[in-house]
Design a protein around this motif. Structure first.
Motif, PDB file in Angstrom:
ATOM      1  N   HIS A  51      -6.026   6.425   7.408  1.00 18.66           N
ATOM      2  CA  HIS A  51      -6.237   5.961   6.040  1.00 18.66           C
ATOM      3  C   HIS A  51      -5.684   4.540   5.866  1.00 18.66           C
ATOM      4  CE1 HIS A  51      -6.028   7.078   1.463  1.00 18.66           C
ATOM      5  NE2 HIS A  51      -6.839   6.065   1.718  1.00 18.66           N
ATOM      6  N   LEU A  52      -4.505   4.293   6.431  1.00 21.05           N
ATOM      7  CA  LEU A  52      -3.895   2.967   6.338  1.00 21.05           C
ATOM      8  C   LEU A  52      -4.764   1.925   7.032  1.00 21.05           C
ATOM      9  CD1 LEU A  52      -1.469   1.444   5.241  1.00 21.05           C
ATOM     10  CD2 LEU A  52      -0.206   2.083   7.298  1.00 21.05           C
ATOM     11  N   LEU A  59       0.544   7.835   3.585  1.00 15.38           N
ATOM     12  CA  LEU A  59      -0.762   7.487   4.149  1.00 15.38           C
ATOM     13  C   LEU A  59      -0.778   7.819   5.634  1.00 15.38           C
ATOM     14  CD1 LEU A  59      -1.231   3.960   2.520  1.00 15.38           C
ATOM     15  CD2 LEU A  59      -2.560   6.018   1.967  1.00 15.38           C
ATOM     16  N   SER A  60      -1.868   8.412   6.082  1.00 21.34           N
ATOM     17  CA  SER A  60      -2.031   8.635   7.517  1.00 21.34           C
ATOM     18  C   SER A  60      -2.373   7.315   8.191  1.00 21.34           C
ATOM     19  CB  SER A  60      -3.157   9.641   7.766  1.00 21.34           C
ATOM     20  OG  SER A  60      -4.408   9.083   7.373  1.00 21.34           O
ATOM     21  N   PRO A  95       3.037  11.878   6.882  1.00 20.12           N
ATOM     22  CA  PRO A  95       2.383  10.569   6.895  1.00 20.12           C
ATOM     23  C   PRO A  95       3.395   9.438   6.719  1.00 20.12           C
ATOM     24  CG  PRO A  95       2.203  11.516   4.723  1.00 20.12           C
ATOM     25  CD  PRO A  95       2.900  12.555   5.563  1.00 20.12           C
ATOM     26  N   TYR A  96       2.906   8.220   6.897  1.00 25.76           N
ATOM     27  CA  TYR A  96       3.769   7.068   6.661  1.00 25.76           C
ATOM     28  C   TYR A  96       4.063   6.982   5.165  1.00 25.76           C
ATOM     29  CZ  TYR A  96       2.599   5.505  11.380  1.00 25.76           C
ATOM     30  OH  TYR A  96       2.440   5.418  12.743  1.00 25.76           O
ATOM     31  N   ARG A  97       5.357   6.861   4.838  1.00 28.28           N
ATOM     32  CA  ARG A  97       5.741   6.767   3.427  1.00 28.28           C
ATOM     33  C   ARG A  97       7.111   6.086   3.342  1.00 28.28           C
ATOM     34  NH1 ARG A  97       6.625  11.605   5.586  1.00 28.28           N
ATOM     35  NH2 ARG A  97       8.600  12.684   5.164  1.00 28.28           N
ATOM     36  N   LEU A 139      -7.676   1.054   4.766  1.00 30.08           N
ATOM     37  CA  LEU A 139      -7.293   0.247   3.613  1.00 30.08           C
ATOM     38  C   LEU A 139      -7.002  -1.198   4.005  1.00 30.08           C
ATOM     39  CD1 LEU A 139      -4.940   2.745   1.753  1.00 30.08           C
ATOM     40  CD2 LEU A 139      -7.260   2.093   1.099  1.00 30.08           C
ATOM     41  N   LEU A 183       0.821  -1.215   0.000  1.00 26.15           N
ATOM     42  CA  LEU A 183       0.000   0.000   0.000  1.00 26.15           C
ATOM     43  C   LEU A 183       0.852   1.262   0.000  1.00 26.15           C
ATOM     44  CD1 LEU A 183      -2.792  -1.132   2.501  1.00 26.15           C
ATOM     45  CD2 LEU A 183      -2.970  -0.882   0.010  1.00 26.15           C
ATOM     46  N   LEU A 184       1.982   1.227   0.693  1.00 23.77           N
ATOM     47  CA  LEU A 184       2.867   2.392   0.683  1.00 23.77           C
ATOM     48  C   LEU A 184       3.520   2.577  -0.692  1.00 23.77           C
ATOM     49  CD1 LEU A 184       4.612   2.159   4.182  1.00 23.77           C
ATOM     50  CD2 LEU A 184       2.720   3.642   3.478  1.00 23.77           C
ATOM     51  N   HIS A 223       1.011   4.220  -2.809  1.00 22.54           N
ATOM     52  CA  HIS A 223       0.693   5.594  -2.368  1.00 22.54           C
ATOM     53  C   HIS A 223       1.999   6.306  -2.000  1.00 22.54           C
ATOM     54  CE1 HIS A 223      -3.731   5.123  -2.087  1.00 22.54           C
ATOM     55  NE2 HIS A 223      -3.437   3.860  -1.839  1.00 22.54           N
ATOM     56  N   GLU A 242       2.740   9.244  -2.065  1.00 25.74           N
ATOM     57  CA  GLU A 242       2.509  10.510  -1.360  1.00 25.74           C
ATOM     58  C   GLU A 242       2.387  10.319   0.140  1.00 25.74           C
ATOM     59  OE1 GLU A 242      -1.530   8.712  -1.979  1.00 25.74           O
ATOM     60  OE2 GLU A 242       0.366   8.825  -3.082  1.00 25.74           O
TER      61      GLU A 242
END
Length: 425
Positions: A275-276, A271-272, A310-312, A279, A263-264, A267, A269
């Motif tokens: 949001h994570l 993910l908070s 955010p997490y990235r 998902l 998922l990262l 995305h 950009e």
């Protein structure tokens, strides 16, 4: 690497030579080959060789590649592995009456080394660097046919399509890019009957595996010719998901950690935590659980790969999923299919991963079926041989109805369709 055995036992050379003489003279047809003692894989290759106009009395074809051989060698992905191949094969071949050949994916001979007397004899059939030994240029031969079928292969004496190659036997194994699965070329051992044994096949196969492993290590050690730096995430197929970064060995991931990394990647950009959580599981996860999982994931793969708020992901993270998507975007359906090891994280219950899994498989299937409609049956056969393709009724129907399919394969396809209909109602 694709691993497959040659089908059928070998017939006596004199009998094969008699069949060959009749076939190239046009006195017998494909049906006769099917009833002859010839191995099916060889019979099919002879038919392709004749259909493409290969001269049965010549060897490899001279090409423009010979003029640019030095540039081809310098730029070829297998060039850095040449010292390894020399150590594993060439050094023992020097006094053994055999030659070691390394080809490009298109069948061009890049290097031919080994016993000097054998090299001089091989020159008589134009088995020299810069020549084209693909199947469509030189007919049935181990490196050319191994590349055409993308499988390891041994061709013995009179099984060669060209008469000038009948005194020789050869063993060839394809080599693939360890990241994308793309075909890079083949390693071939050519000599007398002694090179068409199971022991020789095992030796050349082991060398190909060692070469692919070295390519993987070189890729991790540093970029070359545009190769991507950073980490590699493997999430396709039934094997446990893995993460590899730097010189350290691969790390086996839990399903949840693999879900997060996919998922990262999708995305960039970021993910908070909210949001994570949605998902991954839109019902049972909260922010506290996500933070705990991210903390554990950092300990597993290293904290410098993941940023917060955010997490990235930090740096470049390649993935086998990305290889398939990139190939499809470039219109390279064969490359996408080669890189596709199976469904995306098949054990995941994340709704977002399920959606990505469906999108990836459906996109690849659609591209393969479109290519098959244009006559590319090789891709269709590859797809139907995968777990995702075994229940693909439309794909099996296309194979059964295609005019270029032989009666035996058509009967198998129809039988598979009947089985699917009975099973699925």
């Amino acid at each position: 690497m694709v691993v497959a055995r040659t089908s059928g036992s070998r017939a006596q050379p004199a009998k094969v030579r008699a069949v060959h003489d009749l076939f190239v003279a046009g006195q017998v047809d494909a049906a006769y080959l099917d009833s002859s003692p010839l191995r099916r894989i060889v019979a099919e290759s002879w038919q392709r060789s004749l259909a493409t106009g290969v001269d049965p009395d010549t060897g490899g074809r001279a090409t423009e590649a010979a003029k640019a051989l030095d540039d081809l060698r310098r730029s070829h992905p297998l060039a850095p592995t040449l010292p390894l191949i020399r150590r594993l094969l060439v050094e023992d071949a020097v006094d053994a009456g055999v030659v070691v050949a390394i080809t490009a994916a298109d069948g061009t001979l890049l290097w031919v080394e080994g016993d000097r007397r054998a090299i001089r004899k091989a020159e008589a059939m134009n088995f020299v660097p810069g020549t084209d030994w693909s199947e469509h240029a030189a007919g049935t031969n181990a490196p050319g046919t191994a590349l055409a079928l993308d499988r390891e292969l041994q061709i013995c004496g009179t099984e060669h399509f060209s008469r000038i190659v009948h005194p020789w036997s050869c063993t060839a194994v394809p080599v693939h890019d360890p990241r994308s699965g793309a075909l890079l070329g083949a390693i071939d051992l050519t000599g007398d009957l002694s090179v068409a044994t199971p022991q020789t096949l095992a030796l050349v196969r082991a060398t190909a595996v060692a070469v692919e492993n070295q390519l993987a290590l070189l890729r991790l050690a540093g970029p070359d010719d545009g190769a991507r730096e950073g980490a590699l995430l493997s999430v396709l197929g039934a094997d446990r998901p893995r993460w590899q970064a730097g010189a350290a060995g691969p790390v086996v991931l839990t399903g949840r950690h693999a879900d997060i990394l996919v998922l990262l990647i999708r995305h960039p950009e970021g993910l908070s935590a909210d949001h994570l959580a949605m998902l991954l599981d839109d019902k049972d996860l909260d922010v506290v659980t996500i933070r705990a999982e991210m903390s554990r994931l950092r300990r597993v793969i290293g904290g410098d790969h993941i940023a917060s708020r955010p997490y990235r992901l930090v740096g470049t993270v390649a993935s086998d999923m990305g290889d398939v998507l990139d190939a499809l975007e470039a219109g390279d359906v064969a490359g996408a299919l080669s890189a596709y090891a199976g469904s995306l994280l098949p054990q995941s219950v994340s709704p977002a991963i399920a959606r990505l899994r469906t999108e990836l498989t459906t996109s690849l299937r659609g591209a393969v079926l479109a290519e098959s409609a244009r006559g590319n049956l090789a891709l269709l056969r590859h797809w139907l041989g995968l777990p995702d393709g075994r229940d693909d009724r439309r794909g099996w129907q296309l194979l059964a109805e295609h005019g270029a399919v032989d009666p035996v394969e058509r009967a198998r396809a129809r039988a598979h369709l009947i089985g699917l209909d009975a099973e699925l109602g």
